[in-house]
Design an enzyme around this catalytic site. Structure first.
Site, PDB file in Angstrom:
ATOM      1  N   HIS A   1     -19.314   4.660  -3.764  1.00  0.00           N
ATOM      2  CA  HIS A   1     -18.284   4.571  -2.728  1.00  0.00           C
ATOM      3  C   HIS A   1     -17.065   5.463  -2.987  1.00  0.00           C
ATOM      4  O   HIS A   1     -16.666   6.265  -2.154  1.00  0.00           O
ATOM      5  CB  HIS A   1     -17.775   3.124  -2.615  1.00  0.00           C
ATOM      6  CG  HIS A   1     -18.856   2.093  -2.493  1.00  0.00           C
ATOM      7  ND1 HIS A   1     -19.466   1.814  -1.289  1.00  0.00           N
ATOM      8  CD2 HIS A   1     -19.450   1.293  -3.407  1.00  0.00           C
ATOM      9  CE1 HIS A   1     -20.375   0.870  -1.474  1.00  0.00           C
ATOM     10  NE2 HIS A   1     -20.382   0.537  -2.747  1.00  0.00           N
ATOM     11  N   ASP A   2     -16.394   5.223  -4.120  1.00  0.00           N
ATOM     12  CA  ASP A   2     -15.021   5.697  -4.288  1.00  0.00           C
ATOM     13  C   ASP A   2     -14.842   7.215  -4.285  1.00  0.00           C
ATOM     14  O   ASP A   2     -13.838   7.705  -3.743  1.00  0.00           O
ATOM     15  CB  ASP A   2     -14.416   5.079  -5.555  1.00  0.00           C
ATOM     16  CG  ASP A   2     -14.263   3.574  -5.447  1.00  0.00           C
ATOM     17  OD1 ASP A   2     -14.324   3.050  -4.318  1.00  0.00           O
ATOM     18  OD2 ASP A   2     -14.090   2.912  -6.483  1.00  0.00           O
TER      19      ASP A   2
ATOM     20  N   ASP B   1      -9.745   0.393  -9.630  1.00  0.00           N
ATOM     21  CA  ASP B   1     -10.185  -0.750 -10.443  1.00  0.00           C
ATOM     22  C   ASP B   1     -11.510  -0.417 -11.134  1.00  0.00           C
ATOM     23  O   ASP B   1     -12.528  -1.018 -10.839  1.00  0.00           O
ATOM     24  CB  ASP B   1     -10.321  -2.020  -9.562  1.00  0.00           C
ATOM     25  CG  ASP B   1     -11.312  -1.854  -8.420  1.00  0.00           C
ATOM     26  OD1 ASP B   1     -11.698  -0.696  -8.095  1.00  0.00           O
ATOM     27  OD2 ASP B   1     -11.731  -2.886  -7.841  1.00  0.00           O
TER      28      ASP B   1
ATOM     29  N   ASP C   1     -15.309   4.069  -9.223  1.00  0.00           N
ATOM     30  CA  ASP C   1     -13.940   4.546  -9.494  1.00  0.00           C
ATOM     31  C   ASP C   1     -13.953   5.609 -10.591  1.00  0.00           C
ATOM     32  O   ASP C   1     -13.216   6.601 -10.519  1.00  0.00           O
ATOM     33  CB  ASP C   1     -13.033   3.410  -9.970  1.00  0.00           C
ATOM     34  CG  ASP C   1     -12.946   2.257  -9.006  1.00  0.00           C
ATOM     35  OD1 ASP C   1     -13.860   1.414  -9.041  1.00  0.00           O
ATOM     36  OD2 ASP C   1     -11.983   2.195  -8.226  1.00  0.00           O
TER      37      ASP C   1
ATOM     38  N   THR D   1      -8.746   3.123  -4.163  1.00  0.00           N
ATOM     39  CA  THR D   1     -10.188   2.839  -4.203  1.00  0.00           C
ATOM     40  C   THR D   1     -10.418   1.423  -4.724  1.00  0.00           C
ATOM     41  O   THR D   1     -11.352   1.172  -5.480  1.00  0.00           O
ATOM     42  CB  THR D   1     -10.921   3.866  -5.101  1.00  0.00           C
ATOM     43  OG1 THR D   1     -10.420   3.736  -6.447  1.00  0.00           O
ATOM     44  CG2 THR D   1     -10.713   5.290  -4.623  1.00  0.00           C
TER      45      THR D   1
ATOM     46  N   ASN E   1     -12.503  -5.122  -9.277  1.00  0.00           N
ATOM     47  CA  ASN E   1     -13.868  -5.204  -9.804  1.00  0.00           C
ATOM     48  C   ASN E   1     -13.941  -6.069 -11.064  1.00  0.00           C
ATOM     49  O   ASN E   1     -14.924  -6.777 -11.291  1.00  0.00           O
ATOM     50  CB  ASN E   1     -14.409  -3.807 -10.135  1.00  0.00           C
ATOM     51  CG  ASN E   1     -14.790  -3.022  -8.899  1.00  0.00           C
ATOM     52  OD1 ASN E   1     -15.180  -3.588  -7.883  1.00  0.00           O
ATOM     53  ND2 ASN E   1     -14.670  -1.708  -8.982  1.00  0.00           N
TER      54      ASN E   1
ATOM     55  N   PHE F   1     -15.611  -5.453   0.055  1.00  0.00           N
ATOM     56  CA  PHE F   1     -14.971  -6.044  -1.124  1.00  0.00           C
ATOM     57  C   PHE F   1     -13.474  -5.740  -1.222  1.00  0.00           C
ATOM     58  O   PHE F   1     -12.658  -6.663  -1.387  1.00  0.00           O
ATOM     59  CB  PHE F   1     -15.698  -5.573  -2.396  1.00  0.00           C
ATOM     60  CG  PHE F   1     -15.061  -6.058  -3.674  1.00  0.00           C
ATOM     61  CD1 PHE F   1     -15.293  -7.347  -4.140  1.00  0.00           C
ATOM     62  CD2 PHE F   1     -14.212  -5.239  -4.404  1.00  0.00           C
ATOM     63  CE1 PHE F   1     -14.694  -7.799  -5.300  1.00  0.00           C
ATOM     64  CE2 PHE F   1     -13.615  -5.687  -5.576  1.00  0.00           C
ATOM     65  CZ  PHE F   1     -13.858  -6.970  -6.026  1.00  0.00           C
ATOM     66  N   ASN F   2     -13.087  -4.450  -1.172  1.00  0.00           N
ATOM     67  CA  ASN F   2     -11.683  -4.101  -1.424  1.00  0.00           C
ATOM     68  C   ASN F   2     -10.750  -4.786  -0.436  1.00  0.00           C
ATOM     69  O   ASN F   2      -9.625  -5.156  -0.792  1.00  0.00           O
ATOM     70  CB  ASN F   2     -11.473  -2.579  -1.333  1.00  0.00           C
ATOM     71  CG  ASN F   2     -12.034  -1.841  -2.528  1.00  0.00           C
ATOM     72  OD1 ASN F   2     -12.351  -2.437  -3.545  1.00  0.00           O
ATOM     73  ND2 ASN F   2     -12.183  -0.535  -2.382  1.00  0.00           N
TER      74      ASN F   2
HETATM   75 CA   LIG Z   1     -13.100   0.649  -6.723  1.00  0.00          CA
END
Ligand SMILES: [Ca+2]
Length: 321
Positions: free
Chosen positions: A248-249, A18, A23, A133, A47, A174-175
């Site tokens: 993060h991703d 996303d 990402d 992700t 996102n 979040f995810n």
């Molecule tokens: Ca993401």
């Protein structure tokens, strides 16, 4: 099948995403690193809305000069709950900061869930690794539509969750919080899952030194990442009090490229679906209580210098003949 293949045949991965600043960097890492071959990109509402993140995926592919990698739009909304986006971190576009070029990479006309299924079923068993992700809606729907993918994928290496904390709530990342029901389907399906959660990704901080290394590459792709990190860092500082933003991703992609980039501990992971304060929490049982199988590898400690070396090398490779 074990993760990673440094020096061997590249691992074939599909990224379900996303975009999203981090990402975008995950896609660039997968495109630029010789240890993985990106065979598909699917998008999901997260996102930002599905139309925006799908546009952004095509923008990133265009910045990379990517050809022959299908990009398909998947689910706009979670299985049950209304969508929530992360505009405070990622902006109105979902990828605020850089000038976003008009994408030249086309959109595949399949639904993202079908691209996931086709990619897994049209390739040899054990040859495709899924790297989600984003909220897990597409992956869960693919499992439900074509259960045969579960034993056919090599593994699922996902960014999401956490064993000690959340970010959008004290308990939930979040995810997972966006679509906890989908996440529960993914964690409880009988395939190998690695959970790269925020305990791990909060060690992947884009420090000024890291940003300088990327800036020094001096290419348009590197400048795109510099501009992404500037906006993302400012939002993380304002919203969550981070000095440097956690990226993060790409940590999940890095795990596939080189498993030694992080340590993991086996656990049984399930997702809280009903908690008043804890919905979306990834409850990690490292002890296997009541006979629970320790069937998920939970990421613990990142080798941050090795991780950033992978990212810098991959961005450096983008645009080279
Ligand atoms: Ca993401």
């Amino acid at each position: 099948m074990t993760a990673g293949n440094r020096g061997g045949e590249p691992r074939r991965i599909l990224i379900d995403c996303d975009p999203g600043h981090d990402d975008a960097i995950a896609i660039m890492l997968a495109h630029g690193d010789p240890g993985v071959q990106l065979v598909g990109i699917t998008t999901v509402g997260g996102n930002q809305t599905l139309d925006k993140v799908t546009h952004n995926a095509r923008v990133v592919a265009t910045v990379c000069g990517m050809t022959g990698v299908p990009i398909a739009a998947g689910s706009a909304v979670p299985l049950i709950r209304p969508i929530r986006t992360a505009a405070a971190i990622h902006g109105e576009s979902g990828m605020d900061g850089p000038v976003l070029p008009e994408p030249t990479v086309p959109l595949d006309d399949r639904h993202g869930v079908d691209l996931i299924i086709d990619t897994v079923m049209d390739n040899p068993p054990g040859s495709i690794t899924l790297v989600p992700t984003a909220p897990l809606t597409n992956i869960a729907l693919a499992v439900r539509k074509c259960p045969a993918i579960v034993e056919r994928v090599a593994e699922v290496v996902l960014m999401g969750g956490g064993y000690s904390k959340g970010n959008v709530t004290p308990a939930a990342e979040f995810n997972i919080a966006v679509d906890p029901e989908a996440a529960q389907i993914v964690f409880t399906a009988p395939w190998q899952v690695t959970m790269v959660g925020i305990d791990l990704t909060h060690q992947a901080l884009a420090t000024p030194a890291v940003q300088q290394r990327i800036s020094d590459i001096g290419t348009p792709a590197a400048q795109f990442v510099v501009d992404l990190l500037a906006a993302y860092g400012a939002n993380y500082r304002a919203e969550q009090g981070f000095g440097d933003p956690p990226v993060h991703d790409p940590c999940a992609v890095a795990r596939v490229i080189d498993p030694s980039v992080m340590t993991v501990r086996p656990a049984h992971v399930e997702v809280e679906l009903a908690g008043r304060l804890t919905a979306g929490m990834t409850v990690c049982d490292f002890l296997g209580r009541d006979g629970a199988r320790l069937d998920t590898d939970v990421a613990i400690t990142l080798d941050a210098p090795a991780f950033w070396d992978l990212v810098v090398d991959a961005i450096t490779a983008i645009g080279r003949p």
